[in-house]
Design a protein around this motif. Structure first.
Motif, PDB file in Angstrom:
ATOM      1  N   ALA B  27      -7.642  -4.358 -10.561  1.00  0.00           N
ATOM      2  CA  ALA B  27      -8.922  -3.689 -10.311  1.00  0.00           C
ATOM      3  C   ALA B  27      -9.585  -3.235 -11.605  1.00  0.00           C
ATOM      4  O   ALA B  27     -10.811  -3.183 -11.697  1.00  0.00           O
ATOM      5  CB  ALA B  27      -8.716  -2.499  -9.383  1.00  0.00           C
ATOM      6  N   LEU B  28      -8.758  -2.930 -12.633  1.00  0.00           N
ATOM      7  CA  LEU B  28      -9.332  -2.483 -13.901  1.00  0.00           C
ATOM      8  C   LEU B  28     -10.323  -3.485 -14.463  1.00  0.00           C
ATOM      9  O   LEU B  28     -11.390  -3.118 -14.944  1.00  0.00           O
ATOM     10  CB  LEU B  28      -8.213  -2.276 -14.913  1.00  0.00           C
ATOM     11  CG  LEU B  28      -7.489  -0.963 -14.738  1.00  0.00           C
ATOM     12  CD1 LEU B  28      -6.307  -0.905 -15.667  1.00  0.00           C
ATOM     13  CD2 LEU B  28      -8.451   0.164 -15.035  1.00  0.00           C
ATOM     14  N   GLY B  29      -9.950  -4.765 -14.382  1.00  0.00           N
ATOM     15  CA  GLY B  29     -10.839  -5.798 -14.914  1.00  0.00           C
ATOM     16  C   GLY B  29     -12.160  -5.806 -14.165  1.00  0.00           C
ATOM     17  O   GLY B  29     -13.232  -5.901 -14.777  1.00  0.00           O
ATOM     18  N   ALA B 246      -8.202  -6.285  -4.813  1.00  0.00           N
ATOM     19  CA  ALA B 246      -8.286  -5.400  -5.971  1.00  0.00           C
ATOM     20  C   ALA B 246      -9.717  -4.916  -6.140  1.00  0.00           C
ATOM     21  O   ALA B 246      -9.956  -3.761  -6.497  1.00  0.00           O
ATOM     22  CB  ALA B 246      -7.821  -6.132  -7.224  1.00  0.00           C
ATOM     23  N   PHE B 247     -10.669  -5.797  -5.850  1.00  0.00           N
ATOM     24  CA  PHE B 247     -12.053  -5.340  -5.930  1.00  0.00           C
ATOM     25  C   PHE B 247     -12.296  -4.244  -4.896  1.00  0.00           C
ATOM     26  O   PHE B 247     -12.942  -3.229  -5.181  1.00  0.00           O
ATOM     27  CB  PHE B 247     -13.030  -6.498  -5.718  1.00  0.00           C
ATOM     28  CG  PHE B 247     -14.454  -6.067  -5.867  1.00  0.00           C
ATOM     29  CD1 PHE B 247     -15.030  -5.963  -7.118  1.00  0.00           C
ATOM     30  CD2 PHE B 247     -15.207  -5.713  -4.759  1.00  0.00           C
ATOM     31  CE1 PHE B 247     -16.321  -5.515  -7.268  1.00  0.00           C
ATOM     32  CE2 PHE B 247     -16.503  -5.257  -4.900  1.00  0.00           C
ATOM     33  CZ  PHE B 247     -17.065  -5.163  -6.159  1.00  0.00           C
ATOM     34  N   THR B 248     -11.739  -4.457  -3.705  1.00  0.00           N
ATOM     35  CA  THR B 248     -11.820  -3.428  -2.663  1.00  0.00           C
ATOM     36  C   THR B 248     -11.258  -2.116  -3.192  1.00  0.00           C
ATOM     37  O   THR B 248     -11.836  -1.045  -2.985  1.00  0.00           O
ATOM     38  CB  THR B 248     -11.021  -3.869  -1.428  1.00  0.00           C
ATOM     39  OG1 THR B 248     -11.519  -5.126  -0.999  1.00  0.00           O
ATOM     40  CG2 THR B 248     -11.139  -2.862  -0.309  1.00  0.00           C
ATOM     41  N   ALA B 249     -10.123  -2.214  -3.877  1.00  0.00           N
ATOM     42  CA  ALA B 249      -9.504  -1.009  -4.429  1.00  0.00           C
ATOM     43  C   ALA B 249     -10.443  -0.339  -5.422  1.00  0.00           C
ATOM     44  O   ALA B 249     -10.590   0.895  -5.416  1.00  0.00           O
ATOM     45  CB  ALA B 249      -8.190  -1.375  -5.113  1.00  0.00           C
ATOM     46  N   ALA B 250     -11.100  -1.150  -6.251  1.00  0.00           N
ATOM     47  CA  ALA B 250     -12.018  -0.577  -7.237  1.00  0.00           C
ATOM     48  C   ALA B 250     -13.163   0.150  -6.544  1.00  0.00           C
ATOM     49  O   ALA B 250     -13.565   1.239  -6.950  1.00  0.00           O
ATOM     50  CB  ALA B 250     -12.555  -1.680  -8.148  1.00  0.00           C
ATOM     51  N   VAL B 251     -13.670  -0.459  -5.459  1.00  0.00           N
ATOM     52  CA  VAL B 251     -14.767   0.172  -4.726  1.00  0.00           C
ATOM     53  C   VAL B 251     -14.269   1.436  -4.027  1.00  0.00           C
ATOM     54  O   VAL B 251     -14.942   2.463  -4.005  1.00  0.00           O
ATOM     55  CB  VAL B 251     -15.363  -0.804  -3.702  1.00  0.00           C
ATOM     56  CG1 VAL B 251     -16.400  -0.106  -2.839  1.00  0.00           C
ATOM     57  CG2 VAL B 251     -15.997  -1.977  -4.417  1.00  0.00           C
ATOM     58  N   LEU B 252     -13.064   1.328  -3.475  1.00  0.00           N
ATOM     59  CA  LEU B 252     -12.475   2.480  -2.786  1.00  0.00           C
ATOM     60  C   LEU B 252     -12.360   3.670  -3.728  1.00  0.00           C
ATOM     61  O   LEU B 252     -12.689   4.799  -3.373  1.00  0.00           O
ATOM     62  CB  LEU B 252     -11.097   2.078  -2.240  1.00  0.00           C
ATOM     63  CG  LEU B 252     -10.191   3.132  -1.628  1.00  0.00           C
ATOM     64  CD1 LEU B 252     -10.875   3.781  -0.443  1.00  0.00           C
ATOM     65  CD2 LEU B 252      -8.881   2.510  -1.172  1.00  0.00           C
ATOM     66  N   GLY B 260     -10.427   5.870 -10.734  1.00  0.00           N
ATOM     67  CA  GLY B 260     -10.761   5.400  -9.394  1.00  0.00           C
ATOM     68  C   GLY B 260     -10.007   4.138  -9.056  1.00  0.00           C
ATOM     69  O   GLY B 260      -9.470   3.994  -7.952  1.00  0.00           O
ATOM     70  N   ALA B 261      -9.940   3.199 -10.027  1.00  0.00           N
ATOM     71  CA  ALA B 261      -9.249   1.938  -9.770  1.00  0.00           C
ATOM     72  C   ALA B 261      -7.779   2.200  -9.460  1.00  0.00           C
ATOM     73  O   ALA B 261      -7.203   1.601  -8.548  1.00  0.00           O
ATOM     74  CB  ALA B 261      -9.387   1.022 -10.976  1.00  0.00           C
ATOM     75  N   VAL B 262      -7.169   3.113 -10.204  1.00  0.00           N
ATOM     76  CA  VAL B 262      -5.746   3.396  -9.981  1.00  0.00           C
ATOM     77  C   VAL B 262      -5.550   4.042  -8.606  1.00  0.00           C
ATOM     78  O   VAL B 262      -4.722   3.602  -7.800  1.00  0.00           O
ATOM     79  CB  VAL B 262      -5.204   4.329 -11.087  1.00  0.00           C
ATOM     80  CG1 VAL B 262      -3.761   4.705 -10.800  1.00  0.00           C
ATOM     81  CG2 VAL B 262      -5.320   3.633 -12.439  1.00  0.00           C
ATOM     82  N   LEU B 263      -6.367   5.042  -8.348  1.00  0.00           N
ATOM     83  CA  LEU B 263      -6.270   5.724  -7.067  1.00  0.00           C
ATOM     84  C   LEU B 263      -6.489   4.751  -5.909  1.00  0.00           C
ATOM     85  O   LEU B 263      -5.693   4.677  -4.965  1.00  0.00           O
ATOM     86  CB  LEU B 263      -7.315   6.843  -7.025  1.00  0.00           C
ATOM     87  CG  LEU B 263      -7.302   7.728  -5.794  1.00  0.00           C
ATOM     88  CD1 LEU B 263      -6.024   8.542  -5.764  1.00  0.00           C
ATOM     89  CD2 LEU B 263      -8.524   8.642  -5.788  1.00  0.00           C
ATOM     90  N   GLY B 264      -7.574   3.984  -6.013  1.00  0.00           N
ATOM     91  CA  GLY B 264      -7.906   3.041  -4.947  1.00  0.00           C
ATOM     92  C   GLY B 264      -6.822   1.994  -4.785  1.00  0.00           C
ATOM     93  O   GLY B 264      -6.449   1.642  -3.668  1.00  0.00           O
ATOM     94  N   GLY B 265      -6.317   1.486  -5.909  1.00  0.00           N
ATOM     95  CA  GLY B 265      -5.302   0.452  -5.851  1.00  0.00           C
ATOM     96  C   GLY B 265      -4.051   0.939  -5.143  1.00  0.00           C
ATOM     97  O   GLY B 265      -3.544   0.297  -4.223  1.00  0.00           O
ATOM     98  N   VAL B 266      -3.560   2.093  -5.570  1.00  0.00           N
ATOM     99  CA  VAL B 266      -2.319   2.606  -4.986  1.00  0.00           C
ATOM    100  C   VAL B 266      -2.519   2.888  -3.502  1.00  0.00           C
ATOM    101  O   VAL B 266      -1.681   2.532  -2.658  1.00  0.00           O
ATOM    102  CB  VAL B 266      -1.861   3.878  -5.746  1.00  0.00           C
ATOM    103  CG1 VAL B 266      -0.722   4.554  -5.021  1.00  0.00           C
ATOM    104  CG2 VAL B 266      -1.449   3.492  -7.163  1.00  0.00           C
ATOM    105  N   LEU B 267      -3.652   3.490  -3.179  1.00  0.00           N
ATOM    106  CA  LEU B 267      -3.931   3.808  -1.783  1.00  0.00           C
ATOM    107  C   LEU B 267      -3.967   2.540  -0.931  1.00  0.00           C
ATOM    108  O   LEU B 267      -3.357   2.459   0.140  1.00  0.00           O
ATOM    109  CB  LEU B 267      -5.283   4.518  -1.709  1.00  0.00           C
ATOM    110  CG  LEU B 267      -5.386   5.670  -0.743  1.00  0.00           C
ATOM    111  CD1 LEU B 267      -4.357   6.740  -1.072  1.00  0.00           C
ATOM    112  CD2 LEU B 267      -6.793   6.253  -0.795  1.00  0.00           C
ATOM    113  N   LEU B 268      -4.696   1.545  -1.426  1.00  0.00           N
ATOM    114  CA  LEU B 268      -4.839   0.313  -0.656  1.00  0.00           C
ATOM    115  C   LEU B 268      -3.490  -0.387  -0.508  1.00  0.00           C
ATOM    116  O   LEU B 268      -3.143  -0.869   0.577  1.00  0.00           O
ATOM    117  CB  LEU B 268      -5.851  -0.618  -1.327  1.00  0.00           C
ATOM    118  CG  LEU B 268      -6.199  -1.859  -0.522  1.00  0.00           C
ATOM    119  CD1 LEU B 268      -6.982  -1.478   0.715  1.00  0.00           C
ATOM    120  CD2 LEU B 268      -6.997  -2.848  -1.353  1.00  0.00           C
TER     121      LEU B 268
END
Ligand SMILES: Nc1ncnc2c1ncn2[C@@H]1O[C@H](COP(=O)(O)OP(=O)(O)O)[C@@H](O)[C@H]1O
Ligand SMILES: [Mg+2]
Lengths: 271, 320, 430
Positions: B27-29, B246-252, B260-268
């Motif tokens: 998601a970072l990218g 991962a894009f979803t995670a970035a948006v999340l 945000g990317a880390v939070l979203g990624g782990v959550l997803l």
């Protein structure tokens, strides 16, 4: 007579930046009012608040007695407030005439079905819209460019087209954001005439953001000065011209002080 | 059944965390490029895939039989795969996106281009790989990674899981530091806010953008290697779906933000694995694991409806 | 000759061209080899030439009527391969015309467009086969003629799905739409793949076979020894799809030349300015979304009938991209472009890759050597017919970088009607 537009205590901030703060003023029927102020004073933001592009944090906007606050931009346009943009925002791939037709969007009553069936009602309305479009293009001296693609127009022509497009919406009030920016003196002169004609012939009120002082002073009934988001003062063009606070806002305190000193010195000498 | 579920919970959570950290690294990218250019880089999922495939090739053709410790082999493969991915990302930017930026193309144009690059890379890699026989590449097996560390009677953690968690956390921490504490990070944020002004302030905008692609690409490539290690294989088409997620995670999390990317990624990741494990149990397999992608996409749609700026993202008003 | 108007000259040249190639195709190149196919494409090209602005309307109408109503049916009845190809091209052309409204006119990037096609296709597949009896009371399949009822229902269902998806999503910043529609497309495919349990609705990955064919009775009645039933059925589908493509073109042209089409293009060009000019964004985008979806749904119903078999494979992401590649190749917002793009991409996919694949396979089988490389060593996985993504990718990249307006750029000539003429005759449209 109740004013056409009444604005009370309008404020807007972006994060920590206060772009517009507690601005109150009104526009009467058939009036040309100018908003001036240095760059970054919040003039464009003020227009964006009026047209619903940004949501005000506080304040009230009444237009013909109706509250505009919270309406979407298209609803505000339909209510009778049209505008132009400081950074020209035409529909570049469309023809000049089509741009003006888009301006009439809310006033053309054809439905989806009419368009599919191409019935009498559709053709009639379309014809009327085109006729009005051509009239407006002629009105801003772009009649010969009707079939031109908008982004091929010259800079000055694009500014005029933006005005024609705004007029097409059949507004009671138009907001012009720096219409003479980048124009030569001849074009600026034409712009002055156009603004007068919009008010005198079409009966539309105008709020003008402008940096060209001769233009402002010659067309405006009233001038409002914004600085750092706040209304500094308001008055007749002649009053504003001689207001030291305005000079100060434009040139900075030290220059203004020097000017004042020079002025005093001059007065002394002449006495 | 309840006890079954409870027994499964720790492993499920750990698997979710692993997947989530991988999503976060991919998601970072997306988030960095979106933050700087406002562009969804669809080709990022192929950068991820290339990183994994290069690493697998390195392990198979370069390191097999060297007798190095599996961890060292893994780190070398990650370094090579990550760098390859980073350079690929820069090359893509240079060839396909920069010309569009220069001519100020309408926003649909670069977006469609990234999709084109994504498809092009999938089949190009397939082409190259199938010249060598197989385009589905199994991750070389190392008994070391399968070894379990016993945490309690019911909870085990494998060396593989541990390695992935440690490496991913290191990567994310490094990137966080880079974006928030260095001059480069500051330049990136400046370019994101206003390219023209940044240029006037003496920032080399093209260089900053290329660097952004490089860093995002490296992170994506490393994530690819970890993903292949976790799931045991990679093929040219396997980047796409993790990429979308991962894009979803970035948006999340809130697009444009590293946290945000880390939070979203782990959550997803956790949601996907937990729901993917338990929903089939609850519904007696009427709704099977195949639905896990549907869950992820539904999450995306729901966030966009109810919290379009993500969990930690800020609202932003376009300048008019 | 020199006294002739240039448009007359061009018209005569068009007639001559169409006539020569039509005759060649009907009497000389009747087979399906490469050269035969090329001649066939030359015949199809006359449709393209006939729709340029600079030929006289009489010539254009004559050529279109002759080719579409006479030459293609005759060629097709002789060799149904051509009828199938044409029908396939036309089905994709309808899809491309639908997506043209969404992406080309309104500028909304929809990456899951094929899902609406799938909805229409599964609707008839389920109702027109015994599949429906798995979960619905009543006797199935419906009689084949129910097709004519299900077709408008498919249009409606797809439009409704478009609205339901669009309602939450169209408020968002434009580029999120791409990813959400992509997700939606995948969701529909996954559902089609998995809804065989707990209740068997879609029959899962096996797909649904034995779908009823409308007007099959007519085909049977017409059948003779020389022209058997299946050929007449193919011809019937040809005429169906001709009607659909006609409708799709009409809808594109008429909406494009109305306030609705202008609003779409305005939104595509500048959303903020469009809204400030009084265009309600969400409603206007929804209309675009629903109109495009409706076209896909309608042609989906026809697709199921024509194939008599549907499975989730026909509706994957590649298919959405294929349709996107068609309109990008032809020119976003351009009607002739959409049709040309559909023809080019379909033929490329259907013909060129397959031919290449077959050719490589023979070389492998024969163990041909070339510059020291033996084709016998070519790995089995090296299968050119599967490289559609490479083709789509190249089309998308090259067009966006070097010719974003497409092969047949949309011309915003003007408005649909001429103010000065009182006939209200439609003007020329891109
Ligand atoms: N969308 C926005 N986001 C953040 N800051 C903004 C935005 N729009 C305007 N501003 C800031 O608000 C202030 C007023 O800007 P503006 O109204 O454009 O001034 P003017 O038109 O008087 O030159 C400026 O400091 C500008 O940077
Ligand atoms: Mg301004």
């Amino acid at each position: 007579m109740t004013p056409l537009l009444t604005i009370t205590g309008l404020s807007k901030r972006f994060g920590g930046l206060v772009a517009v703060h507690d601005v109150t003023f009104d526009v009467k029927e058939r009036e040309i009012a100018s908003v001036i102020g240095p760059n970054g004073a919040g003039k464009t933001t003020f227009f964006n608040l009026l047209t619903g592009i940004f949501r005000a944090d506080a304040g009230e906007i009444r237009f013909r007695g109706r509250n505009l606050l919270g309406l979407r931009p298209d609803q505000i346009a339909a209510a009778g407030v049209a505008r132009t943009f400081q950074n020209i925002r035409l529909f570049g791939a469309m023809t000049t005439l089509e741009n003006v037709l888009v301006g009439q969007h809310a006033n053309i009553a054809t439905s989806y079905l009419d368009a599919l069936l191409r019935n009498r009602a559709f053709l009639q309305r379309e014809r009327a819209a085109i006729e009005r479009g051509r009239f407006l293009l002629d009105y801003v001296q772009l009649g010969s460019k009707a079939a031109e693609i908008a982004h091929n127009l010259s800079y000055g022509e694009q500014r005029k087209l933006e005005i024609a497009r705004a007029l097409a919406a059949n507004p009671a009030l138009v907001l012009l954001d720096e219409p003479s920016a980048g124009m030569n003196p001849r074009e600026t002169g034409e712009m002055r005439d156009l603004i007068h004609r919009i008010r005198d012939e079409l009966g539309i009120s105008v709020v003008l953001i402008e940096h060209d002082m001769p233009l402002v002073m010659s067309v405006s009934d009233r001038v409002i000065v914004l600085d750092h988001g706040e209304k500094l003062c308001e008055g007749l063009p002649a009053e504003i011209r001689s207001n030291p606070r305005v000079v100060e806002a434009y040139l900075g305190r030290s220059v203004a002080a020097k000017l004042a000193k020079a002025h005093d010195a001059l007065v002394e000498v002449t006495q | 059944m309840l006890t079954d579920m409870l027994l499964l919970l720790p492993t499920t959570l750990i698997d979710g965390l692993v997947l989530g950290l991988i999503y976060a690294s991919i998601a970072l990218g997306y988030t960095m490029v979106y933050g700087v250019l406002g562009l969804i880089n669809f080709a990022h999922s192929e950068v991820f895939m290339v990183g994994a495939i290069v690493a697998i090739e390195v392990l198979i053709y370069g390191l097999a039989g060297t007798g190095l410790h599996p961890l060292i082999q893994l780190v070398v493969a990650i370094a090579v795969g990550g760098l390859a991915a980073g350079f690929l990302a820069v090359a893509i930017e240079r060839v396909a996106y920069r010309p569009l930026r220069v001519r100020n193309a309408p926003r649909l144009v670069p977006l469609i281009t990234t999709i084109g690059v994504s498809l092009f890379l999938q089949d190009s890699v397939r082409f190259v790989e199938s010249l060598f026989g197989q385009f589905i590449r199994p991750f070389p097996s190392f008994p070391f990674f399968n070894r379990q560390i016993v945490l309690s009677e019911t909870v085990f953690i494998s060396n593989r899981t541990l390695a992935i968690i440690v490496l991913a956390v290191t990567l994310l921490a490094g990137l966080y530091y880079m974006v928030h504490r260095t001059r480069l990070g500051k330049a990136m944020r400046a370019v994101a806010l206003d390219q023209k002004t940044s240029q006037l302030m003496g920032i080399n905008v093209n260089k900053v953008i290329a660097t952004t692609f490089f860093i995002g690409g490296v992170a994506g490539g490393v994530a690819g290697v970890l993903y292949a290690l976790q799931f045991g294989r990679m093929d040219p088409f396997s980047g796409f779906i993790p990429g979308i997620k991962a894009f979803t995670a970035a948006v999340l999390g809130g697009i444009g933000s590293v946290e945000g990317a880390v939070l979203g990624g782990v959550l997803l990741g956790i949601l996907e694995v937990v729901l993917g494990t338990y929903i089939p149990m609850w519904t007696n397999n009427a709704i099977g694991t195949e639905y896990k992608d549907i869950i992820a996409f539904s999450i995306l749609i729901l966030i966009l409806i109810f919290r379009p700026n993500g969990l930690v993202g800020r609202a932003y008003a376009e300048k008019v | 000759m020199s006294g002739w108007h240039p448009s007359t000259m061009r018209s005569v040249a068009l007639l001559a061209y169409a006539g020569v190639f039509a005759c060649l195709k009907i009497w000389v190149f009747t087979g399906s080899s490469l050269i035969d196919t090329c001649i066939f494409m030359a015949v199809l090209a006359s449709i393209f030439f006939a729709t340029t602005d600079n030929v006289a309307p009489w010539a254009s109408r004559t050529v279109l009527a002759a080719i579409l109503l006479f030459v293609l049916p005759v060629v097709g009845l002789a060799n149904t391969f051509y009828l199938d190809v044409t029908t396939q091209v036309a089905i994709y052309a309808v899809l491309a015309l639908g997506l043209n409204i969404v992406v080309g006119l309104a500028g909304l990037l929809d990456l899951g467009f094929i899902a609406f096609f799938a909805l229409g296709a599964y609707l008839w597949a389920i109702l027109g086969s015994t599949q429906a009896s798995m979960f619905l009371p009543g006797s199935f399949p419906l009689p084949a003629e129910a097709f004519f009822l299900v077709l408008p229902i498919g249009v409606g269902v797809a439009a409704l799905a478009g609205i339901l998806l669009g309602l939450p999503v169209l408020r968002l910043r434009g580029d999120y739409l791409a990813i959400v529609t992509l997700g939606f497309g995948e969701m529909v495919r996954i559902l089609a793949n998995n809804l065989d349990k707990p209740v068997n609705i879609t029959n899962g990955p096996q797909g649904i076979a034995g779908i009823a064919q409308p007007l099959n009775g007519l085909a049977i009645a017409l059948a003779t020894d020389a022209v058997p039933e299946y050929k007449w059925q193919a011809l019937i589908y040809y005429f169906f799809v001709l009607c659909l493509i006609g409708c799709a073109i009409l809808v594109n042209r008429r909406l494009d030349a109305s306030r609705i089409g202008r609003a779409w293009v305005a939104i595509r060009e500048d959303e903020i300015a469009a809204q400030a000019m009084g265009i309600p964004l969400v409603a206007t985008k929804l209309i675009a979304f629903a109109t495009g979806a409706a076209m896909a749904g309608g042609v989906g119903v026809l697709f199921a009938a024509k194939q008599t078999y549907v499975s989730p494979e026909s509706f994957d992401f590649n298919q959405s991209i294929a349709v996107l590649a068609m309109i990008v190749l032809g020119g976003l917002g351009s009607i002739r472009g959409a049709v040309l793009g559909a023809a080019a991409v379909t033929l490329l996919n259907l013909q060129v890759l397959k031919v290449l694949s077959a050719w490589l396979n023979t070389m492998r089988a024969d163990g041909v050597e070339f510059l020291g490389f033996s084709f016998a060593n070519l790995p089995a996985q090296f299968e050119p017919s599967k490289y559609e993504r490479l083709i789509f990718g190249i089309i998308l990249i090259i067009m966006m970088l070097y010719r974003p307006q497409g092969l047949v750029p949309a011309k915003r000539k003007n408005i649909g009607i001429d103010v000065d003429s009182s006939t209200g005759k439609p003007g020329n449209q891109a």
